[in-house]
Design an enzyme around this catalytic site. Structure first.
Site, PDB file in Angstrom:
ATOM      1  N   PRO A 129       0.837  -1.204   0.000  1.00 26.51           N
ATOM      2  CA  PRO A 129       0.000   0.000   0.000  1.00 26.51           C
ATOM      3  C   PRO A 129       0.870   1.250   0.000  1.00 26.51           C
ATOM      4  CG  PRO A 129      -0.840  -1.579   1.573  1.00 26.51           C
ATOM      5  CD  PRO A 129       0.463  -2.132   1.073  1.00 26.51           C
ATOM      6  N   CYS A 130       0.450   2.260  -0.766  1.00 18.26           N
ATOM      7  CA  CYS A 130       1.329   3.401  -1.002  1.00 18.26           C
ATOM      8  C   CYS A 130       0.895   4.674  -0.298  1.00 18.26           C
ATOM      9  CB  CYS A 130       1.418   3.674  -2.508  1.00 18.26           C
ATOM     10  SG  CYS A 130      -0.174   4.133  -3.247  1.00 18.26           S
ATOM     11  N   GLN A 131      -0.182   4.640   0.514  1.00 20.22           N
ATOM     12  CA  GLN A 131      -0.699   5.888   1.073  1.00 20.22           C
ATOM     13  C   GLN A 131       0.351   6.656   1.864  1.00 20.22           C
ATOM     14  OE1 GLN A 131      -2.119   2.935   1.231  1.00 20.22           O
ATOM     15  NE2 GLN A 131      -4.324   3.041   0.982  1.00 20.22           N
ATOM     16  N   PHE A 133       3.400   7.037   1.316  1.00 16.93           N
ATOM     17  CA  PHE A 133       4.354   7.742   0.475  1.00 16.93           C
ATOM     18  C   PHE A 133       3.675   8.664  -0.545  1.00 16.93           C
ATOM     19  CE2 PHE A 133       6.381   3.604   1.467  1.00 16.93           C
ATOM     20  CZ  PHE A 133       7.477   4.072   2.161  1.00 16.93           C
TER      21      PHE A 133
END
Length: 714
Positions: A129-131, A133
């Site tokens: 999951p990229c939230q 960054f």
């Protein structure tokens, strides 16, 4: 396709004089018609005759990367995903005859996933999951990166690499990962992959460069135990071989991508988006967003301030270009919206993401859009999968691939910056046309003057209502908005005396100018006596702040924290009523940018509250704690110690108070509705530092910060 053992060769520059992708389409016997990525995928499936490349998919989501690699002959033996709603989509598409036939979805937290002892895999794909960054994450106060639990999920990826020892892997994430914690996090990620025994190769790629009708920048890391790797040349756009309009393969446009999609049966295709700002969408030229209605873009009736919203707010896609990034989640006004002034349907969004038309997304519209926005566009994934197939596994392809030399720089960032000028010109042309046709008046019609009184209620959780609330106080208000009165020298008086200010006599306002005045008190007749006044003006004389006033005066009847909060709430209420601004944050702009308003709090001389400057120069008079705190409030309203991360010692110096009292004052500010943040509320804030984002209270019952605590003094 047959297996080869030939070493990878660097592409011959002589071959790079023209785009290579049309030759691939010709070799596969397909044309570049709308929906061609689906045909590309099906054609690739007919070419598979190499040995199975057993692949483990991690953080599978709705299956974007899985579709891509499965299409290119990778055998997806397991798909690990924690979200049950996504796993239902994976299960639906693993049935016989479906896109992921033969794959096995596993609904489990990766931290609890232990592969079977007999599992052997050749390759691993996936991106955590990229939230933490992401751009949205950076809004909170920088990038949390690996300080956030979600940012540490890459370690689970590394754990499985060490355990399973595949020949290689592909890791995907937002490009913000490269700048998290000033690059330290990205270096740690690289080192972790290297320590697991892999050479790594990475690039930030734009999906539009690879046949996706959407600009979407993502970081890709390829790790291999043996062999070298080069990323594929773009198949589309100015960076595709040829490099100019004559030779390069043009972008796959959003308009062409959605052509022929049947939207008649989809309820979400209804015209308009409703709400306070929905009607604004129609006049926004394709390719622009809310910024069309800003003074900077030349709009004669600006609605928003420059950089007061995310770039996807009221963003309308341009049919002649790839769309901007599709978001997994967003508000009512989060684009991309169709150039037909409506929301894109799920079927159209699938086309913009190159998810196959007949790939079944399970769930309601919001859940389906979430899966689309979180996925890697399959067409980009397919090109990467083919490059890995050829370079890492020595598989011969039925066409030639071209690869980017290590030193080759892609130009999508530079082109992105140049688009600002293109869209500024489009905005000017659209405004000129609307003026010429009489659709838009050259100057806004000012709001009429409003005078009156009102009663409001302020609750402990900062709700503001016309009706009585639980645990609330009653506030009496007196308004004079849009006033232009000559007999107003009296307004230069604060609490019945001429304002002496903090540095000699200064007038709060010119009696001839157009302004607002709001007075608040807890007693019905208290609005006529003022303990202090807050003066608010645009930060720049040239700034058009969207209000029908040159300045605003807020008067408080008492030196009371609840009354102070109510005064700002009353001001915000009128800002919303008499402009199209949504709140005070929009009036001022996000705290990361220079504020577009400035304020000054002046006490009635009879209160004898000193300024910070006076405290620093006069030390022979003791202050009462209440008096000192209100001097801190005066500093905060003036922007002192606001909008930056500071240690308690720094705040103490700025406010002229003892460092031991700073924390209690910060807690008091929170009780007055100020967002005060530290590492306990926002993990990305550095230890022992505090952040007051805005010079005014912003907490509401819906605020995420409302239920967070500062914890103990750091």
């Amino acid at each position: 396709m047959r297996q080869l053992s030939l070493p990878l060769t660097v592409p011959n520059p002589a071959i790079e004089k023209a785009s290579w992708f049309p030759e691939i389409l010709a070799a596969l016997g397909i044309s570049c018609d709308p929906g061609w990525p689906d045909c590309f995928a099906k054609a690739m499936r007919g070419q598979q005759n190499h040995y199975p490349i057993k692949t483990l998919s991690l953080f599978s989501g709705g299956g974007g990367l899985d579709i891509a690699f499965h299409d290119c002959g990778f055998d997806i033996v397991a798909m690990v995903e924690v979200e049950a709603k996504y796993v239902r989509t994976l299960q639906q598409n693993t049935e016989p005859g479906k896109w992921l036939e033969g794959s096995k979805p596993i609904c489990i937290d990766i931290r609890e996933y232990l592969p079977p002892s007999d599992l052997k895999v050749d390759f691993i794909i996936g991106g955590p999951p990229c939230q933490t960054f992401s751009a949205a994450g950076r809004r909170a106060a920088g990038v949390a990166g690996t300080n956030d639990a979600r940012g540490n999920l890459f370690q689970e990826y590394v754990r499985l690499l060490k355990l399973l020892q595949p020949k290689g892997f592909l890791f995907e994430n937002v490009y913000g990962i490269t700048g998290a914690q000033k690059g330290a996090d990205f270096q740690a990620i690289q080192n972790a992959f290297k320590d697991a025994g892999y050479r790594i190769y990475y690039r930030v790629l734009d999906a539009a460069d690879y046949g996706v009708p959407q600009h979407r920048e993502r970081l890709f890391i390829v790790g291999l135990k043996e062999r070298n790797y080069l990323f594929p040349y773009p198949t589309h756009g100015p960076d595709s071989p040829g490099g100019d309009a004559a030779l390069a393969n043009p972008y796959y446009s959003a308009g062409k991508a959605v052509a022929g999609v049947n939207i008649l049966e989809e309820s979400e295709a209804e015209v308009g988006i409703g709400g306070k700002y929905g009607h604004l969408l129609a006049d926004i030229p394709p390719g622009l967003n809310y910024s069309f209605y800003t003074e900077k873009m030349g709009h004669p009736q600006p609605v928003f301030s420059w950089r007061s919203k995310f770039s996807d707010f009221l963003y309308k896609a341009d049919p002649d270009r790839p769309a901007r990034t599709i978001k997994a989640k967003g508000g009512q006004y989060t684009g991309p919206f169709s150039w037909e002034n409506r929301r894109f349907t799920v079927a159209e969004l699938k086309r913009l993401q190159t998810i196959p038309d007949d790939y079944e997304l399970v769930g309601n519209d919001a859940t389906q859009i979430e899966q689309i926005g979180n996925s890697v566009p399959p067409q980009l994934g397919r090109i990467l999968a083919l490059s890995i197939l050829e370079q890492a596994f020595g598989v011969s392809l039925p066409f030639s691939m071209q690869y980017l030399p290590v030193e080759k720089q892609l130009g999508f960032r530079q082109r992105k910056r140049k688009l600002t000028a293109v869209y500024a010109r489009k905005a000017r042309e659209a405004i000129a046309l609307q003026l010429a046709t009489g659709k838009l008046a050259a100057t806004p019609t000012p709001n009429s003057r409003f005078q009156g009184v009102a009663v409001r209620f302020l609750s402990a959780d900062f709700a503001w209502s016309k009706t009585k609330l639980a645990n609330s106080i009653k506030i009496y208000l007196k308004y004079d908005l849009g006033c232009d009165r000559e007999a107003s020298l009296q307004e230069n008086r604060v609490g019945g005396a001429l304002r002496s200010g903090d540095s000699g006599a200064q007038r709060i306002a010119d009696p001839q100018e157009n302004r607002w005045e709001i007075a608040a008190a807890q007693e019905e007749n208290g609005t006529n006596q003022h303990d202090y006044t807050i003066e608010i003006i645009p930060a720049s004389p040239q700034e058009n702040w969207g209000l029908d006033a040159k300045r605003v005066l807020l008067h408080a009847g008492e030196l009371d924290g609840r009354e102070f909060t109510a005064l700002w709430k009353a001001f915000e209420e009128k800002v919303i009523e008499r402009s199209l601004l949504a709140d005070l944050v929009q009036l001022s702009g996000y705290y990361q940018y220079k504020p577009r308003i400035k304020a000054r709090l002046s006490f009635a001389p009879r209160l004898k509250i000193r300024t910070s400057l006076q405290v620093n120069s006069i030390t022979n008079r003791a202050e009462e704690p209440r008096e000192e705190f209100w001097r801190v409030v005066q500093c905060v309203v003036g922007g002192i110690g606001v909008g930056q991360q500071l240690e308690a010692q720094q705040m103490a110096l700025l406010w002229g108070v003892g460092v031991e009292r700073v924390f209690s004052y910060l807690q008091s500010l929170r009780r007055m509705g100020y967002e005060v943040r530290n590492q306990n509320t926002n993990i990305q804030i550095r230890p022992r530092e505090y952040l007051i984002p805005y010079a005014f209270p912003t907490l509401t019952p819906k605020s995420v910060q409302l239920h967070k605590e500062l914890g103990a003094m750091q």
